[in-house]
Design a protein around this motif. Structure first.
Motif, PDB file in Angstrom:
ATOM      1  N   ASP A 247      10.341   9.652   0.091  1.00  0.00           N
ATOM      2  CA  ASP A 247      10.780   9.327  -1.265  1.00  0.00           C
ATOM      3  C   ASP A 247      11.576   8.026  -1.285  1.00  0.00           C
ATOM      4  N   SER A 248      11.818   7.534  -2.486  1.00  0.00           N
ATOM      5  CA  SER A 248      12.476   6.237  -2.644  1.00  0.00           C
ATOM      6  C   SER A 248      13.845   6.191  -1.991  1.00  0.00           C
ATOM      7  N   ASP A 249      14.619   7.257  -2.136  1.00  0.00           N
ATOM      8  CA  ASP A 249      15.966   7.260  -1.568  1.00  0.00           C
ATOM      9  C   ASP A 249      15.920   7.077  -0.054  1.00  0.00           C
ATOM     10  N   THR A 250      14.966   7.737   0.598  1.00  0.00           N
ATOM     11  CA  THR A 250      14.877   7.631   2.047  1.00  0.00           C
ATOM     12  C   THR A 250      14.373   6.256   2.464  1.00  0.00           C
ATOM     13  N   VAL A 251      13.414   5.704   1.725  1.00  0.00           N
ATOM     14  CA  VAL A 251      12.943   4.352   2.046  1.00  0.00           C
ATOM     15  C   VAL A 251      14.089   3.349   1.918  1.00  0.00           C
ATOM     16  N   LYS A 252      14.914   3.527   0.904  1.00  0.00           N
ATOM     17  CA  LYS A 252      16.056   2.616   0.727  1.00  0.00           C
ATOM     18  C   LYS A 252      17.061   2.762   1.864  1.00  0.00           C
ATOM     19  N   LEU A 253      17.214   3.985   2.386  1.00  0.00           N
ATOM     20  CA  LEU A 253      18.076   4.165   3.559  1.00  0.00           C
ATOM     21  C   LEU A 253      17.488   3.457   4.768  1.00  0.00           C
ATOM     22  N   TYR A 254      16.163   3.541   4.927  1.00  0.00           N
ATOM     23  CA  TYR A 254      15.510   2.795   6.007  1.00  0.00           C
ATOM     24  C   TYR A 254      15.765   1.291   5.850  1.00  0.00           C
ATOM     25  N   GLN A 255      15.639   0.801   4.620  1.00  0.00           N
ATOM     26  CA  GLN A 255      15.868  -0.622   4.384  1.00  0.00           C
ATOM     27  C   GLN A 255      17.312  -1.007   4.701  1.00  0.00           C
ATOM     28  N   GLN A 256      18.244  -0.127   4.348  1.00  0.00           N
ATOM     29  CA  GLN A 256      19.653  -0.376   4.649  1.00  0.00           C
ATOM     30  C   GLN A 256      19.875  -0.435   6.158  1.00  0.00           C
ATOM     31  N   LEU A 257      19.329   0.533   6.883  1.00  0.00           N
ATOM     32  CA  LEU A 257      19.491   0.558   8.335  1.00  0.00           C
ATOM     33  C   LEU A 257      18.835  -0.656   8.982  1.00  0.00           C
ATOM     34  N   ALA A 258      17.659  -1.020   8.488  1.00  0.00           N
ATOM     35  CA  ALA A 258      16.984  -2.192   9.045  1.00  0.00           C
ATOM     36  C   ALA A 258      17.794  -3.459   8.783  1.00  0.00           C
ATOM     37  N   GLY A 259      18.343  -3.578   7.583  1.00  0.00           N
ATOM     38  CA  GLY A 259      19.144  -4.751   7.248  1.00  0.00           C
ATOM     39  C   GLY A 259      20.392  -4.864   8.093  1.00  0.00           C
ATOM     40  N   GLU A 260      20.928  -3.714   8.502  1.00  0.00           N
ATOM     41  CA  GLU A 260      22.129  -3.698   9.358  1.00  0.00           C
ATOM     42  C   GLU A 260      21.767  -3.689  10.850  1.00  0.00           C
ATOM     43  N   GLN A 261      20.464  -3.844  11.129  1.00  0.00           N
ATOM     44  CA  GLN A 261      19.952  -3.804  12.509  1.00  0.00           C
ATOM     45  C   GLN A 261      20.367  -2.505  13.218  1.00  0.00           C
ATOM     46  N   LYS A 262      20.283  -1.415  12.465  1.00  0.00           N
ATOM     47  CA  LYS A 262      20.616  -0.093  13.002  1.00  0.00           C
ATOM     48  C   LYS A 262      19.396   0.824  13.047  1.00  0.00           C
ATOM     49  N   LEU A 263      18.213   0.230  12.926  1.00  0.00           N
ATOM     50  CA  LEU A 263      16.990   1.000  13.043  1.00  0.00           C
ATOM     51  C   LEU A 263      16.510   0.854  14.488  1.00  0.00           C
ATOM     52  N   PRO A 264      16.636   1.899  15.319  1.00  0.00           N
ATOM     53  CA  PRO A 264      16.370   1.758  16.748  1.00  0.00           C
ATOM     54  C   PRO A 264      14.899   1.893  17.121  1.00  0.00           C
ATOM     55  N   MET A 265      14.046   2.207  16.151  1.00  0.00           N
ATOM     56  CA  MET A 265      12.612   2.360  16.416  1.00  0.00           C
ATOM     57  C   MET A 265      11.855   1.864  15.195  1.00  0.00           C
ATOM     58  N   ARG A 266      10.567   1.733  15.334  1.00  0.00           N
ATOM     59  CA  ARG A 266       9.746   1.186  14.248  1.00  0.00           C
ATOM     60  C   ARG A 266       9.268   2.323  13.342  1.00  0.00           C
ATOM     61  N   ILE A 267       9.380   2.110  12.041  1.00  0.00           N
ATOM     62  CA  ILE A 267       9.001   3.109  11.051  1.00  0.00           C
ATOM     63  C   ILE A 267       7.953   2.516  10.118  1.00  0.00           C
ATOM     64  N   TYR A 268       6.883   3.263   9.921  1.00  0.00           N
ATOM     65  CA  TYR A 268       5.825   2.881   8.981  1.00  0.00           C
ATOM     66  C   TYR A 268       5.802   3.955   7.896  1.00  0.00           C
ATOM     67  N   PRO A 269       6.614   3.789   6.859  1.00  0.00           N
ATOM     68  CA  PRO A 269       6.731   4.857   5.858  1.00  0.00           C
ATOM     69  C   PRO A 269       5.562   4.866   4.883  1.00  0.00           C
ATOM     70  N   MET A 270       5.058   6.057   4.601  1.00  0.00           N
ATOM     71  CA  MET A 270       4.080   6.235   3.537  1.00  0.00           C
ATOM     72  C   MET A 270       4.851   6.692   2.298  1.00  0.00           C
ATOM     73  N   LEU A 271       4.828   5.897   1.262  1.00  0.00           N
ATOM     74  CA  LEU A 271       5.529   6.253   0.029  1.00  0.00           C
ATOM     75  C   LEU A 271       4.926   7.530  -0.551  1.00  0.00           C
ATOM     76  N   SER A 272       5.780   8.453  -0.954  1.00  0.00           N
ATOM     77  CA  SER A 272       5.292   9.715  -1.493  1.00  0.00           C
ATOM     78  C   SER A 272       4.711   9.520  -2.887  1.00  0.00           C
ATOM     79  N   ALA A 273       3.502  10.044  -3.086  1.00  0.00           N
ATOM     80  CA  ALA A 273       2.878   9.968  -4.410  1.00  0.00           C
ATOM     81  C   ALA A 273       3.634  10.802  -5.434  1.00  0.00           C
TER      82      ALA A 273
END
Length: 549
Positions: A247-273
């Protein structure tokens, strides 16, 4: 720990200028641009760019004599594993809930719930996951009555192992307003007893009746769950996940973590329909991250339910329940509308389809909606492709739709699939070999936390078609076995292909990301029945060590 771990810790904690790093004395396996297996004994990568510079034999040592030298001690090195279908937040949350996987009876499951409730008395709800009535002597769905005997003063809600059925106590049913007079929602079923009273089991869309009342975790709790999942996955050698239905909230958390360089692995999110903000994401367009930590270009659509709960949508009735054909959780017209919207936006469209009817409906729509000249480039996927009519299997190749399949589902389902489907339909069930032989690329995954998040379990299941106790002898539907290289490909370069990332990960070819793992044994030198026992000793992402045993 052998020498590589010690040196790597020192290197990556130092602030020295970037330089090539040479890993020698390894049994390395990777792939070339034609997806062919390549062996090497030396790997060279740049610690600053995080990319592979070269791989080969000891002749590279002279070329990179001034590089930092790491000795692998004869250990086996593989590309970082890619899980092509998992649920990261669900895994993290599951790690902090009642674990019902492996419970051998309804009574044992209730006992686990009671013990968890005793240890977590401040919890407003008792939530868990993992029950599977097929493993119980009764082979019957559980009831709210057994839960009520253990816990009646607070709501209890427990997801089935496949997340397509829920089991609630009477308190939870009352909070949701579920009674004898309740009407089944479209795409869902309130399971009832002979008198029409709810039993406590809810199938597919009926689960939402209770789930909407469970307190929603705040962002801080979600981040804690995500971090717990990251740690768990990296310890298993998984360096990238296709997160199926976010969902959008989780994707935004991923974006936040990536922006802070706190994403330790690669994520390919499928947006929920199901997310109301999906049209806004589609309008914003594809997000292509040059570091591949967070590429956003796909959508997960939900077609039907699961086989174990008889929610998988079948063309003909269930063999063990002739009055049922399963459930379409998205009505056909709505399915057409959503697929058309995502395809038109240029997003990869990944549709959950387990039953043969659901697979056929989705294939029909891909045929109608995707022009022939755009099929190869689009790489649309069917998630699971579990039970397919034999005459529909060739359509995957014709329409260039990727089957994203989970090998462990076959070995988990083998004891009930024949009962549900009958012998004839098994010819198109869990049919990995049939897909491979026609040229389809299988995106391998586990569907964690439905199954354990261990890719070596999937590789073992692909190769042996057996459970971990070597049953059945010779394998279940053994004509569908894969070779070890095909199985490894499904969790590396072929999974990367399913995310448009085969040029940057999954191969360890020069120019790709230095995502790799060190394991405790050479998978090409051990009996196939031992593949599930492989343990990861170290995990590297982007040339940085992120896990050491």
């Amino acid at each position: 720990m052998f020498r590589l771990a010690c040196l790597a810790c020192a290197i990556f904690s130092s602030g020295l200028t970037a330089a090539p790093v040479v890993v020698s004395d390894i049994k390395g396996y990777g792939f070339n641009s034609q997806r062919q297996l390549q062996q090497f004994s030396v790997l060279v990568f740049d610690e600053q760019s995080g990319k592979v510079l070269a791989r080969g034999d000891n002749s590279l040592l002279a070329k990179y004599k001034d590089a930092r030298q790491l000795n692998g001690g004869g250990k086996t090195l593989l590309p970082g594993l890619i899980d092509g279908h998992g649920h990261v937040l669900g895994l993290g949350q599951n790690l902090a809930q009642v674990e019902l996987r492996g419970s051998q009876s309804e009574q044992e499951a209730v006992a686990r719930v009671a013990a968890f409730a005793q240890a977590n008395q401040d919890a407003p709800w008792i939530v868990g996951r993992g029950w599977n009535q097929v493993l119980w002597p009764s082979n019957a769905f559980p009831s709210s009555a057994s839960l009520d005997e253990a816990i009646s003063d607070k709501p209890v809600y427990l997801e089935r192992i496949d997340a397509h059925a829920g089991w609630a106590n009477s308190k939870a049913l009352a909070l949701a307003g579920i009674s004898k007079d309740s009407i089944d929602p479209p795409g869902g079923e309130i399971v009832r007893d002979a008198n029409g009273n709810p039993t406590g089991v809810l199938i597919d869309n009926a689960m939402l009746l209770v789930e909407q009342h469970i307190p929603t975790p705040d962002n801080a709790a979600k981040v804690r769950a995500l971090n717990a999942a990251f740690d768990h996955l990296l310890a298993l050698g998984i360096t990238s996940v296709h997160d199926a239905g976010v969902d959008s909230d989780t994707v935004k958390l991923y974006q936040q973590l990536a922006g802070e360089q706190k994403l330790p692995m690669r994520i390919y999110p499928m947006l929920s329909a199901r997310d109301p903000q999906l049209p806004l994401w589609l309008e914003a367009g594809i997000i292509d991250d040059p570091t591949d930590y967070l590429d956003i270009r796909s959508v997960k659509i939900y077609g039907d339910g699961a086989l174990g709960s008889r929610g998988a949508a079948l063309i003909e009735p269930y063999s063990d329940k002739p009055e049922q054909k399963g459930l379409l959780v998205t009505e056909p017209d709505k399915l057409t509308q959503i697929m058309q919207m995502t395809i038109a936006a240029g997003f990869q469209t990944n549709v959950h389809a387990i039953g043969d009817l659901a697979n056929r409906l989705v294939l029909d729509r891909f045929e109608q909606l995707v022009p022939e000249d755009k099929r190869a480039a689009s790489r649309h996927r069917i998630e699971h492709a579990q039970i397919v009519s034999p005459k529909d299997i060739p359509r995957f190749a014709k329409l260039q739709v990727l089957p994203a399949m989970q090998a462990v589902h076959a070995t988990s389902d083998k004891n009930m699939a024949g009962d549900r489907l009958g012998v004839a339909r098994l010819r198109g069930a869990y049919a990995w070999r049939s897909f491979i032989d026609q040229g389809s690329i299988i995106v391998g995954g586990s569907d964690f936390p439905v199954e354990l998040a261990n890719a070596f379990h999937g590789i073992h299941a692909s190769v042996t078609r057996q459970s971990q106790d070597n049953q059945p002898v010779g394998g279940w539907l053994p004509e569908q076995k894969l070779s070890l290289t095909e199985a490894l490909r499904s969790f590396t370069v072929d999974a990367a292909y399913g995310a448009f990332q085969e040029d940057s990960m999954g191969t360890l070819a020069p120019g790709s990301w230095a995502d790799f793992i060190i394991i405790d044994r050479d998978i090409y030198q051990i009996p196939s029945e031992q593949l599930w026992r492989v343990e990861v000793e170290q995990t590297f992402v982007h040339g940085k060590q992120v896990f050491a045993k």
